[in-house]
Design a protein around this motif. Structure first.
Motif, PDB file in Angstrom:
ATOM      1  N   VAL A 149     -26.282 -98.584   0.994  1.00  0.00           N
ATOM      2  CA  VAL A 149     -25.041 -97.839   0.733  1.00  0.00           C
ATOM      3  C   VAL A 149     -23.692 -98.467   1.256  1.00  0.00           C
ATOM      4  O   VAL A 149     -22.581 -98.377   1.081  1.00  0.00           O
ATOM      5  CB  VAL A 149     -25.468 -96.576   1.519  1.00  0.00           C
ATOM      6  CG1 VAL A 149     -24.117 -95.615   1.567  1.00  0.00           C
ATOM      7  CG2 VAL A 149     -26.173 -95.857   0.946  1.00  0.00           C
ATOM      8  N   ALA A 150     -24.172 -99.249   2.727  1.00  0.00           N
ATOM      9  CA  ALA A 150     -22.785 -99.894   3.191  1.00  0.00           C
ATOM     10  C   ALA A 150     -22.289-100.942   2.164  1.00  0.00           C
ATOM     11  O   ALA A 150     -20.987-101.035   2.372  1.00  0.00           O
ATOM     12  CB  ALA A 150     -23.362-100.565   4.610  1.00  0.00           C
ATOM     13  N   GLU A 151     -23.131-101.580   1.525  1.00  0.00           N
ATOM     14  CA  GLU A 151     -22.580-102.713   0.775  1.00  0.00           C
ATOM     15  C   GLU A 151     -21.591-102.151  -0.201  1.00  0.00           C
ATOM     16  O   GLU A 151     -20.591-102.715  -0.535  1.00  0.00           O
ATOM     17  CB  GLU A 151     -23.717-103.435  -0.034  1.00  0.00           C
ATOM     18  CG  GLU A 151     -24.119-104.533   0.264  1.00  0.00           C
ATOM     19  CD  GLU A 151     -25.511-105.099  -0.073  1.00  0.00           C
ATOM     20  OE1 GLU A 151     -26.121-106.220   0.270  1.00  0.00           O
ATOM     21  OE2 GLU A 151     -26.285-104.221  -0.977  1.00  0.00           O
ATOM     22  N   GLU A 152     -22.010-100.898  -0.740  1.00  0.00           N
ATOM     23  CA  GLU A 152     -21.200-100.238  -1.870  1.00  0.00           C
ATOM     24  C   GLU A 152     -19.906 -99.951  -1.305  1.00  0.00           C
ATOM     25  O   GLU A 152     -18.956 -99.964  -1.712  1.00  0.00           O
ATOM     26  CB  GLU A 152     -21.901 -99.236  -2.668  1.00  0.00           C
ATOM     27  CG  GLU A 152     -22.847 -99.536  -3.508  1.00  0.00           C
ATOM     28  CD  GLU A 152     -23.970 -98.373  -3.847  1.00  0.00           C
ATOM     29  OE1 GLU A 152     -25.179 -98.692  -4.053  1.00  0.00           O
ATOM     30  OE2 GLU A 152     -23.414 -97.118  -3.957  1.00  0.00           O
ATOM     31  N   ASN A 153     -19.909 -99.147   0.006  1.00  0.00           N
ATOM     32  CA  ASN A 153     -18.870 -98.882   0.551  1.00  0.00           C
ATOM     33  C   ASN A 153     -17.876 -99.952   0.985  1.00  0.00           C
ATOM     34  O   ASN A 153     -16.672 -99.579   1.427  1.00  0.00           O
ATOM     35  CB  ASN A 153     -19.237 -97.959   1.902  1.00  0.00           C
ATOM     36  CG  ASN A 153     -19.396 -96.465   1.503  1.00  0.00           C
ATOM     37  OD1 ASN A 153     -18.410 -95.932   1.449  1.00  0.00           O
ATOM     38  ND2 ASN A 153     -20.690 -95.919   1.144  1.00  0.00           N
ATOM     39  N   PHE A 154     -18.322-100.890   1.299  1.00  0.00           N
ATOM     40  CA  PHE A 154     -17.178-102.298   1.668  1.00  0.00           C
ATOM     41  C   PHE A 154     -16.269-102.376   0.817  1.00  0.00           C
ATOM     42  O   PHE A 154     -15.040-102.702   1.200  1.00  0.00           O
ATOM     43  CB  PHE A 154     -18.112-103.481   2.102  1.00  0.00           C
ATOM     44  CG  PHE A 154     -18.641-103.490   3.654  1.00  0.00           C
ATOM     45  CD1 PHE A 154     -17.415-103.607   4.738  1.00  0.00           C
ATOM     46  CD2 PHE A 154     -19.861-103.380   3.791  1.00  0.00           C
ATOM     47  CE1 PHE A 154     -18.122-103.724   5.761  1.00  0.00           C
ATOM     48  CE2 PHE A 154     -20.259-103.476   5.384  1.00  0.00           C
ATOM     49  CZ  PHE A 154     -19.349-103.709   6.347  1.00  0.00           C
ATOM     50  N   GLY A 155     -16.187-101.960  -0.588  1.00  0.00           N
ATOM     51  CA  GLY A 155     -15.428-102.184  -1.523  1.00  0.00           C
ATOM     52  C   GLY A 155     -14.372-101.014  -1.079  1.00  0.00           C
ATOM     53  O   GLY A 155     -13.165-101.221  -1.836  1.00  0.00           O
ATOM     54  N   PHE A 156     -14.508-100.103  -0.562  1.00  0.00           N
ATOM     55  CA  PHE A 156     -13.632 -99.073  -0.437  1.00  0.00           C
ATOM     56  C   PHE A 156     -12.914 -99.258   1.019  1.00  0.00           C
ATOM     57  O   PHE A 156     -12.054 -98.365   1.554  1.00  0.00           O
ATOM     58  CB  PHE A 156     -14.236 -97.751  -0.253  1.00  0.00           C
ATOM     59  CG  PHE A 156     -14.441 -97.218  -1.615  1.00  0.00           C
ATOM     60  CD1 PHE A 156     -14.022 -96.595  -2.698  1.00  0.00           C
ATOM     61  CD2 PHE A 156     -15.887 -97.681  -2.154  1.00  0.00           C
ATOM     62  CE1 PHE A 156     -14.530 -96.587  -3.940  1.00  0.00           C
ATOM     63  CE2 PHE A 156     -16.283 -97.664  -3.374  1.00  0.00           C
ATOM     64  CZ  PHE A 156     -15.571 -96.948  -4.412  1.00  0.00           C
ATOM     65  N   VAL A 157     -13.131-100.336   1.754  1.00  0.00           N
ATOM     66  CA  VAL A 157     -12.822-100.573   3.214  1.00  0.00           C
ATOM     67  C   VAL A 157     -11.374-101.322   3.056  1.00  0.00           C
ATOM     68  O   VAL A 157     -11.342-102.590   2.603  1.00  0.00           O
ATOM     69  CB  VAL A 157     -13.629-101.396   4.191  1.00  0.00           C
ATOM     70  CG1 VAL A 157     -13.145-101.394   5.475  1.00  0.00           C
ATOM     71  CG2 VAL A 157     -15.004-100.118   4.283  1.00  0.00           C
ATOM     72  N   THR A 158     -10.392-100.792   3.386  1.00  0.00           N
ATOM     73  CA  THR A 158      -9.074-101.414   3.039  1.00  0.00           C
ATOM     74  C   THR A 158      -8.541-102.364   4.343  1.00  0.00           C
ATOM     75  O   THR A 158      -7.531-102.619   4.201  1.00  0.00           O
ATOM     76  CB  THR A 158      -8.009-100.599   2.743  1.00  0.00           C
ATOM     77  OG1 THR A 158      -7.986 -99.149   3.425  1.00  0.00           O
ATOM     78  CG2 THR A 158      -8.358-100.023   1.142  1.00  0.00           C
ATOM     79  N   THR A 159      -9.229-102.079   5.268  1.00  0.00           N
ATOM     80  CA  THR A 159      -8.901-102.824   6.490  1.00  0.00           C
ATOM     81  C   THR A 159     -10.021-103.568   7.099  1.00  0.00           C
ATOM     82  O   THR A 159     -11.117-103.436   6.603  1.00  0.00           O
ATOM     83  CB  THR A 159      -8.547-101.770   7.870  1.00  0.00           C
ATOM     84  OG1 THR A 159      -9.654-100.857   7.665  1.00  0.00           O
ATOM     85  CG2 THR A 159      -7.370-100.753   7.108  1.00  0.00           C
ATOM     86  N   PRO A 160      -9.793-104.324   8.246  1.00  0.00           N
ATOM     87  CA  PRO A 160     -10.854-105.289   8.595  1.00  0.00           C
ATOM     88  C   PRO A 160     -12.046-104.416   9.204  1.00  0.00           C
ATOM     89  O   PRO A 160     -13.046-104.813   9.430  1.00  0.00           O
ATOM     90  CB  PRO A 160     -10.068-106.262   9.775  1.00  0.00           C
ATOM     91  CG  PRO A 160      -8.738-106.039   9.317  1.00  0.00           C
ATOM     92  CD  PRO A 160      -8.465-104.690   8.706  1.00  0.00           C
ATOM     93  N   CYS A 161     -11.598-103.037   9.512  1.00  0.00           N
ATOM     94  CA  CYS A 161     -12.824-102.155  10.074  1.00  0.00           C
ATOM     95  C   CYS A 161     -12.663-100.681   9.784  1.00  0.00           C
ATOM     96  O   CYS A 161     -11.520-100.414   9.732  1.00  0.00           O
ATOM     97  CB  CYS A 161     -12.715-102.272  11.722  1.00  0.00           C
ATOM     98  SG  CYS A 161     -14.064-101.536  12.399  1.00  0.00           S
ATOM     99  N   ALA A 162     -13.872-100.328   9.320  1.00  0.00           N
ATOM    100  CA  ALA A 162     -13.799 -98.864   9.181  1.00  0.00           C
ATOM    101  C   ALA A 162     -14.744 -98.036  10.212  1.00  0.00           C
ATOM    102  O   ALA A 162     -15.693 -98.590  10.624  1.00  0.00           O
ATOM    103  CB  ALA A 162     -14.290 -98.310   7.827  1.00  0.00           C
ATOM    104  N   LEU A 163     -14.202 -96.899  10.756  1.00  0.00           N
ATOM    105  CA  LEU A 163     -14.988 -96.276  11.501  1.00  0.00           C
ATOM    106  C   LEU A 163     -15.560 -94.744  11.003  1.00  0.00           C
ATOM    107  O   LEU A 163     -14.505 -94.020  10.409  1.00  0.00           O
ATOM    108  CB  LEU A 163     -14.146 -95.967  12.831  1.00  0.00           C
ATOM    109  CG  LEU A 163     -13.651 -97.011  13.542  1.00  0.00           C
ATOM    110  CD1 LEU A 163     -12.613 -96.640  14.724  1.00  0.00           C
ATOM    111  CD2 LEU A 163     -14.762 -97.923  14.032  1.00  0.00           C
ATOM    112  N   VAL A 164     -16.785 -94.679  11.068  1.00  0.00           N
ATOM    113  CA  VAL A 164     -17.205 -93.339  10.388  1.00  0.00           C
ATOM    114  C   VAL A 164     -18.185 -92.656  11.208  1.00  0.00           C
ATOM    115  O   VAL A 164     -18.625 -93.204  12.517  1.00  0.00           O
ATOM    116  CB  VAL A 164     -18.079 -93.763   9.004  1.00  0.00           C
ATOM    117  CG1 VAL A 164     -17.374 -94.826   8.220  1.00  0.00           C
ATOM    118  CG2 VAL A 164     -19.388 -94.552   9.575  1.00  0.00           C
TER     119      VAL A 164
END
Ligand code: ZN
Length: 247
Positions: A133-148
Motif C-alpha cells: 500500500v505504501a508503494e502505491e501511495n508514493f506515487g501521490f507523495v509530492t514532497t520528499p516526505c509525507a506524514l500520516v
C-alpha cells in the motif's frame, strides 16, 4: 524548525497531557505542533483536547472520526462501538469546537512535508499498514516526505529513489533517524490516545526540519483515569479495555 508531530489524540486528554509533559521533561523545544487528525472519537474528552490543542501553535488535519462527527462521513461506515462515540461526541462538542473541526484541511503541504490523516492517495480513509500500500501511495507523495496517522502504529516507509525499492522500519525509540535526500518517506508517529501496536503508551515524534531528523517517543499515562471517564459516559466496554492493551 522543530515540530511536535502527533496524531489520533481521540479525545484522550490524559494521554495528550502526558505527551506535552514528557516533551517538557525532556526539555524539547518545538516551534509548532503538527497534528494529523482524529482529535476526537473513541475518548471521553473531545472539548478539552481541542481546547488544549488550540492553546498551542499548530496545524491540524481532518481525520475520519472528525468527519463522522460532522456528518461528512456516513456513520454506518464505522464499527458500532466507534459509531456510539461519534454520536456521543456530536452532542458533547461545543459550537466553536464543531466549527474548528469543520475547517480542518484534508491535505496540507508544509515545506518539504505533506501532512494528511490517512494516506496521500486517500487523505481521510486509507490505511497505510504495509509496503504494498505504501508503494502505491508514493506515487501521490509530492514532497520528499509525507506524514500520516490513522493506523495508530508508528512506522517509517522509505523509498530508494535510485532503485525504486520501498521498505518499512520500526522507528527506534528516543533515537533520531536521519531523513536522507536519496529517499522519499511516508512516516507515521503513532497515536497519542489509542495506540494499536501492542504498546499502550502514548506515541509522538519530534521532527527537526533543518537537521532532517525524526525521533520517536513513547510515554506512559494514567490509562485508568481515561477508562473511568469512558465508563462514566457508558462507552462500550471493548473501547475501554483496548486502551490497556494497546490494540
Ligand atoms: Zn484514529
Amino acid at each position: 524548525m522543530r515540530c511536535l508531530v502527533i496524531s489520533d489524540i481521540h479525545a484522550n486528554l490524559a494521554a495528550f497531557e502526558a505527551v506535552l509533559q514528557d516533551v517538557a521533561r525532556r526539555r524539547i523545544s518545538f516551534d509548532v505542533v503538527w497534528c494529523l487528525g482524529d482529535v476526537v472519537g473513541y475518548g471521553p474528552d473531545p472539548n478539552d483536547c481541542i481546547d488544549l490543542l488550540r492553546t498551542l501553535p499548530h496545524v491540524c488535519l481532518a481525520g475520519n472520526h472528525d468527519w463522522a462527527v460532522l456528518g461528512k462521513l456516513a456513520i454506518e461506515a464505522f464499527h458500532e462501538n466507534a459509531a456510539f462515540v461519534v454520536q456521543w461526541t456530536r452532542e458533547a462538542l461545543t459550537a466553536p469546537n464543531l466549527n474548528y473541526l469543520r475547517v480542518r484541511p484534508e491535505k496540507e503541504a508544509q515545506g518539504d512535508f505533506l501532512l494528511v490523516h490517512a494516506s496521500p492517495r486517500e487523505p481521510i480513509w486509507e490505511y497505510v499498514l504495509d509496503v504494498s500500500v505504501a508503494e502505491e501511495n508514493f506515487g501521490f507523495v509530492t514532497t520528499p516526505c509525507a506524514l500520516v496517522g490513522h493506523t495508530h502504529v508508528p512506522l517509517v516507509f522509505f523509498k530508494d529513489e535510485r532503485t525504486r525499492v520501498v521498505s518499512a522500519a520500526l522507528p527506534p525509540p528516543n533515537t533520531p533517524i536521519l531523513l536522507r535526500h536519496a529517499f522519499t518517506y511516508i512516516i507515521n508517529p503513532g497515536s497519542v490516545g489509542q495506540p494499536r501496536d501492542g504498546d499502550p503508551r502514548a506515541a509522538y515524534a519530534v521532527l527537526d526540519t533543518e537537521a532532517l531528523t525524526w525521533t520517536q517517543y513513547r510515554v506512559a499515562y494514567p490509562i485508568a483515569h481515561t477508562q473511568e471517564r469512558m465508563r462514566r459516559h457508558g462507552f462500550p466496554e471493548r473501547l475501554i479495555e483496548r486502551l490497556a492493551i494497546g490494540r
